[in-house]
Design a protein around this motif. Structure first.
Motif, PDB file in Angstrom:
ATOM      1  N   ARG A  85      48.945  35.448  97.653  1.00  0.00           N
ATOM      2  CA  ARG A  85      50.057  35.787  96.764  1.00  0.00           C
ATOM      3  C   ARG A  85      50.726  34.522  96.262  1.00  0.00           C
ATOM      4  O   ARG A  85      51.020  33.610  97.036  1.00  0.00           O
ATOM      5  N   ASP A  86      50.947  34.421  94.947  1.00  0.00           N
ATOM      6  CA  ASP A  86      51.666  33.299  94.354  1.00  0.00           C
ATOM      7  C   ASP A  86      53.161  33.592  94.464  1.00  0.00           C
ATOM      8  O   ASP A  86      53.735  34.287  93.627  1.00  0.00           O
ATOM      9  N   LYS A  87      53.788  33.051  95.498  1.00  0.00           N
ATOM     10  CA  LYS A  87      55.191  33.354  95.766  1.00  0.00           C
ATOM     11  C   LYS A  87      56.133  32.670  94.779  1.00  0.00           C
ATOM     12  O   LYS A  87      57.313  33.001  94.712  1.00  0.00           O
ATOM     13  N   ARG A  88      55.596  31.712  94.009  1.00  0.00           N
ATOM     14  CA  ARG A  88      56.415  31.063  92.995  1.00  0.00           C
ATOM     15  C   ARG A  88      56.820  32.043  91.902  1.00  0.00           C
ATOM     16  O   ARG A  88      57.890  31.928  91.305  1.00  0.00           O
ATOM     17  N   VAL A  89      55.940  33.010  91.655  1.00  0.00           N
ATOM     18  CA  VAL A  89      56.181  33.996  90.599  1.00  0.00           C
ATOM     19  C   VAL A  89      56.732  35.268  91.240  1.00  0.00           C
ATOM     20  O   VAL A  89      56.074  35.870  92.085  1.00  0.00           O
ATOM     21  N   PRO A  90      57.910  35.708  90.863  1.00  0.00           N
ATOM     22  CA  PRO A  90      58.450  36.948  91.442  1.00  0.00           C
ATOM     23  C   PRO A  90      57.644  38.156  90.979  1.00  0.00           C
ATOM     24  O   PRO A  90      56.831  38.057  90.059  1.00  0.00           O
ATOM     25  N   VAL A  91      57.883  39.293  91.623  1.00  0.00           N
ATOM     26  CA  VAL A  91      57.248  40.529  91.161  1.00  0.00           C
ATOM     27  C   VAL A  91      57.610  40.737  89.701  1.00  0.00           C
ATOM     28  O   VAL A  91      58.777  40.656  89.315  1.00  0.00           O
ATOM     29  N   VAL A  92      56.603  40.982  88.882  1.00  0.00           N
ATOM     30  CA  VAL A  92      56.817  41.109  87.446  1.00  0.00           C
ATOM     31  C   VAL A  92      57.172  42.559  87.138  1.00  0.00           C
ATOM     32  O   VAL A  92      56.305  43.436  87.104  1.00  0.00           O
ATOM     33  N   THR A  93      58.448  42.811  86.951  1.00  0.00           N
ATOM     34  CA  THR A  93      58.932  44.174  86.694  1.00  0.00           C
ATOM     35  C   THR A  93      59.254  44.407  85.221  1.00  0.00           C
ATOM     36  O   THR A  93      59.409  45.540  84.798  1.00  0.00           O
ATOM     37  N   HIS A  94      59.354  43.330  84.450  1.00  0.00           N
ATOM     38  CA  HIS A  94      59.821  43.443  83.059  1.00  0.00           C
ATOM     39  C   HIS A  94      61.108  44.265  83.014  1.00  0.00           C
ATOM     40  O   HIS A  94      61.188  45.313  82.373  1.00  0.00           O
ATOM     41  N   GLU A  95      62.128  43.757  83.716  1.00  0.00           N
ATOM     42  CA  GLU A  95      63.416  44.445  83.770  1.00  0.00           C
ATOM     43  C   GLU A  95      64.053  44.586  82.394  1.00  0.00           C
ATOM     44  O   GLU A  95      64.942  45.419  82.200  1.00  0.00           O
ATOM     45  N   GLU A  96      63.604  43.748  81.448  1.00  0.00           N
ATOM     46  CA  GLU A  96      64.155  43.880  80.098  1.00  0.00           C
ATOM     47  C   GLU A  96      63.760  45.197  79.448  1.00  0.00           C
ATOM     48  O   GLU A  96      64.321  45.587  78.419  1.00  0.00           O
ATOM     49  N   TRP A  97      62.777  45.899  80.048  1.00  0.00           N
ATOM     50  CA  TRP A  97      62.385  47.203  79.519  1.00  0.00           C
ATOM     51  C   TRP A  97      63.337  48.258  80.090  1.00  0.00           C
ATOM     52  O   TRP A  97      63.094  48.866  81.123  1.00  0.00           O
ATOM     53  N   THR A  98      64.462  48.471  79.426  1.00  0.00           N
ATOM     54  CA  THR A  98      65.403  49.494  79.855  1.00  0.00           C
ATOM     55  C   THR A  98      65.104  50.792  79.119  1.00  0.00           C
ATOM     56  O   THR A  98      64.455  50.803  78.073  1.00  0.00           O
ATOM     57  N   ALA A  99      65.604  51.885  79.651  1.00  0.00           N
ATOM     58  CA  ALA A  99      65.367  53.183  79.014  1.00  0.00           C
ATOM     59  C   ALA A  99      65.944  53.208  77.603  1.00  0.00           C
ATOM     60  O   ALA A  99      65.375  53.812  76.693  1.00  0.00           O
ATOM     61  N   ASP A 100      67.076  52.546  77.418  1.00  0.00           N
ATOM     62  CA  ASP A 100      67.722  52.560  76.107  1.00  0.00           C
ATOM     63  C   ASP A 100      67.076  51.602  75.115  1.00  0.00           C
ATOM     64  O   ASP A 100      66.952  51.911  73.930  1.00  0.00           O
ATOM     65  N   ASN A 101      66.684  50.416  75.589  1.00  0.00           N
ATOM     66  CA  ASN A 101      66.320  49.359  74.640  1.00  0.00           C
ATOM     67  C   ASN A 101      64.936  48.765  74.859  1.00  0.00           C
ATOM     68  O   ASN A 101      64.558  47.807  74.185  1.00  0.00           O
ATOM     69  N   GLY A 102      64.158  49.326  75.768  1.00  0.00           N
ATOM     70  CA  GLY A 102      62.870  48.730  76.083  1.00  0.00           C
ATOM     71  C   GLY A 102      61.930  48.611  74.907  1.00  0.00           C
ATOM     72  O   GLY A 102      61.317  47.569  74.678  1.00  0.00           O
ATOM     73  N   ARG A 103      61.809  49.659  74.111  1.00  0.00           N
ATOM     74  CA  ARG A 103      60.834  49.637  73.022  1.00  0.00           C
ATOM     75  C   ARG A 103      61.267  48.708  71.896  1.00  0.00           C
ATOM     76  O   ARG A 103      60.429  48.183  71.165  1.00  0.00           O
ATOM     77  N   ASN A 104      62.581  48.482  71.742  1.00  0.00           N
ATOM     78  CA  ASN A 104      63.036  47.469  70.801  1.00  0.00           C
ATOM     79  C   ASN A 104      62.775  46.071  71.351  1.00  0.00           C
ATOM     80  O   ASN A 104      62.290  45.181  70.656  1.00  0.00           O
ATOM     81  N   ASN A 105      63.084  45.897  72.620  1.00  0.00           N
ATOM     82  CA  ASN A 105      62.945  44.597  73.257  1.00  0.00           C
ATOM     83  C   ASN A 105      61.492  44.154  73.351  1.00  0.00           C
ATOM     84  O   ASN A 105      61.194  42.956  73.401  1.00  0.00           O
TER      85      ASN A 105
END
Length: 523
Positions: free
Chosen positions: A423-443
């Motif tokens: 596991r590459d611990k330097r890189v956190p779990v990639v969740t793409h938190e910027e994908w919110t229910a309200d604005n994910g598809r715009n973002n």
């Protein structure tokens, strides 16, 4: 003169020397290069062969900012004006220059991170490009990148086009703007520490075009000295959350101003299964489709990860696109009936062979052959977590408008000498938190990724036209899944699994290994 709907002002081009240009450099205590290197950069600005040039040095060192504070040995001091001040951020520094500028055109040199050396004819060339078309919002140019060992490489940037919104796109380190337009849009947004240049680029292209000065050979307008760190495709994950929030805010406001913003809940409908297909669905729930080209050493690991799923009703469809001679075919047959690794109770493994290396062809072929209701992505060199399919299915069951579910993933690294995967611990779990229910598809329009694994109802994939087959401009076996996410998000809800259910395995032959910025921009 009007040519193909573009207004060219020939008189302005013929009177080139009448147009004054302001070049801006910033001077801080944090510049990552020496005073001598700053002086060389300053000299390149004052030595321009365009006659009407002033050079503004925005001095944010807090030491008084008199002209004599800047070492000017061998530099044409008559062309230089020093603008001192206390500045909270980069935007304030460049705005001070915009206020002080006397030129009709303003060249912002972004030298805070690396040294930028202008060619003598750089300003003259950019000015010609700006004057040729009355609709120009800014001019950018190809450049040379000087590595730490002194070697040079030409950076050929992409042409701008309407809708090019990714926030990491490279437009270089020296841009020319009409000064009046900069003032009309309010310059750089001082609320932003990181998104100021991105926000300005979006504003300037809402009603104007960007002109690109391209280079074939020896035509770069300036040189940039590399800070010494190679680009990493996962660099954006290490950005702090406030940077991501700024970028999202800038994009959202741009989409709202241009009428392209999708409001929460807009254009979302329930998933309706095709009755003809509904009647053919058997006991298979999910079809895991794996496109692959000449990776016999990886495919077994991917198949084994599907075998370990915690739910029944899963099948594996491997689509080999290297033709019958591709050694991956034989590796897959080991998991099929008659093969050494065949297990009757394990998920069924099927093999499709095509002889064109086209990912869309592979994915559409696998989906056409699928017996399941849902498609699940798996790259040949990656792995699914054992509970991946189980967690994906729970999201589908939670909301009838969910047409696609995107998971979260971890980054793992293959030691090609020992075969160990860690596991590459330097890189956190990639969740793409910027994908919110309200604005994910715009973002998504500014983010070059959408998480993994991606899963969708097969009927929904068909409804939006399937995967592209390299039939879109610039498509080169890259981005066909990203494109599908965008098209599905316009009609259906995108569900999310926030737990890591996928393992991206990095190795020297991976498509995202040491990928350069021009390739990322093109993709």
């Amino acid at each position: 003169m009007d040519v193909d709907g573009v207004c060219y002002d020939l008189a302005m081009i013929l009177d080139l020397d009448k147009h004054r240009v302001s070049i801006t450099l910033v001077l801080t205590n944090e510049l990552p290069y020496s005073d001598a290197e700053f002086l060389a950069m300053l000299r390149s600005a004052t030595d321009q062969d365009h006659g009407m040039v002033e050079v503004l040095v925005i001095d944010g060192r807090g030491i008084g900012g008199a002209a004599e504070d800047v070492a000017l040995d061998g530099v044409d001091a008559e062309r230089i004006r020093v603008v001192p001040g206390e500045f909270a951020n980069r935007a304030q520094m460049y705005n001070a220059a915009i206020s002080a500028a006397t030129g009709e055109y303003f060249v912002a040199v972004f030298n805070a991170v690396h040294q930028v050396i202008l060619k003598r004819s750089a300003v003259r060339t950019m000015l010609m490009a700006a004057l040729r078309c009355s609709d120009t919002g800014f001019v950018y140019a190809d450049y040379e990148l000087i590595a730490t060992d002194g070697t040079r490489a030409e950076n050929h940037l992409l042409d701008w086009h309407e809708g090019r919104l990714v926030d990491t796109a490279d437009f270089g380190s020296a841009l020319m703007f009409p000064t009046v337009l900069l003032r009309e849009v309010g310059g750089f947004c001082e609320r932003y520490k990181a998104a100021d240049t991105y926000d300005l680029r979006l504003k300037m292209t809402e009603n104007h075009k960007a002109a690109h000065v391209a280079n074939r050979y020896a035509g770069s307008l300036y040189c940039v000295r590399s800070p010494g760190k190679a680009h990493d495709v996962f660099d954006y994950l290490l950005q702090d959350k406030s940077t991501q929030e700024e970028m999202e805010d800038a994009l959202t406001k741009h989409l709202q101003r241009t009428g392209a913003y999708l409001t929460p809940g807009e254009h979302v409908c329930d998933v309706v299964e095709d009755p003809a297909r509904e009647s053919t669905l058997e006991e298979i729930i999910a079809s895991v489709v794996i496109p692959v080209n000449r990776r016999p050493e990886f495919i077994g690991r991917a198949i084994e990860s599907v075998r370990q799923q915690t739910v029944d009703g899963v099948e594996v469809i491997v689509v080999v696109n290297g033709g019958a001679e591709d050694p991956t075919c034989e590796a897959v047959r080991q998991y099929m009936e008659g093969g050494e690794r065949y297990i009757a109770s394990a998920p069924d493994v099927r093999l499709i062979i095509v002889d064109v290396n086209n990912l869309g062809l592979c994915l559409n072929s696998g989906i056409a052959a699928a017996k399941g209701r849902y498609y699940v992505q798996l790259d040949s060199d990656d792995r699914l977590k054992p509970d991946a399919v189980e967690k994906l299915l729970k999201v589908y069951e939670s909301d009838p408008t969910v047409g696609m579910v995107i998971g979260s993933y971890e980054v793992w690294v293959l030691d090609e000498d020992t075969g160990a995967i860690t596991r590459d611990k330097r890189v956190p779990v990639v969740t793409h938190e910027e994908w919110t229910a309200d604005n994910g598809r715009n973002n998504l329009l500014r983010i070059g990724g959408a998480g993994a694994p991606r899963s969708a109802l097969i009927s929904v994939i068909a409804d939006v036209g399937g995967f592209g087959v390299n039939d879109d401009p610039q498509c080169r076996n890259y981005g066909e899944d990203y494109d599908l996410v965008m098209r599905i998000s316009e009609r259906y809800t995108i569900g999310r699994v926030w737990d890591p259910i996928y393992e991206v395995i990095r190795h020297s032959g991976g498509t995202d290994h040491a990928i350069d910025q021009p390739t990322i921009d093109r993709n």
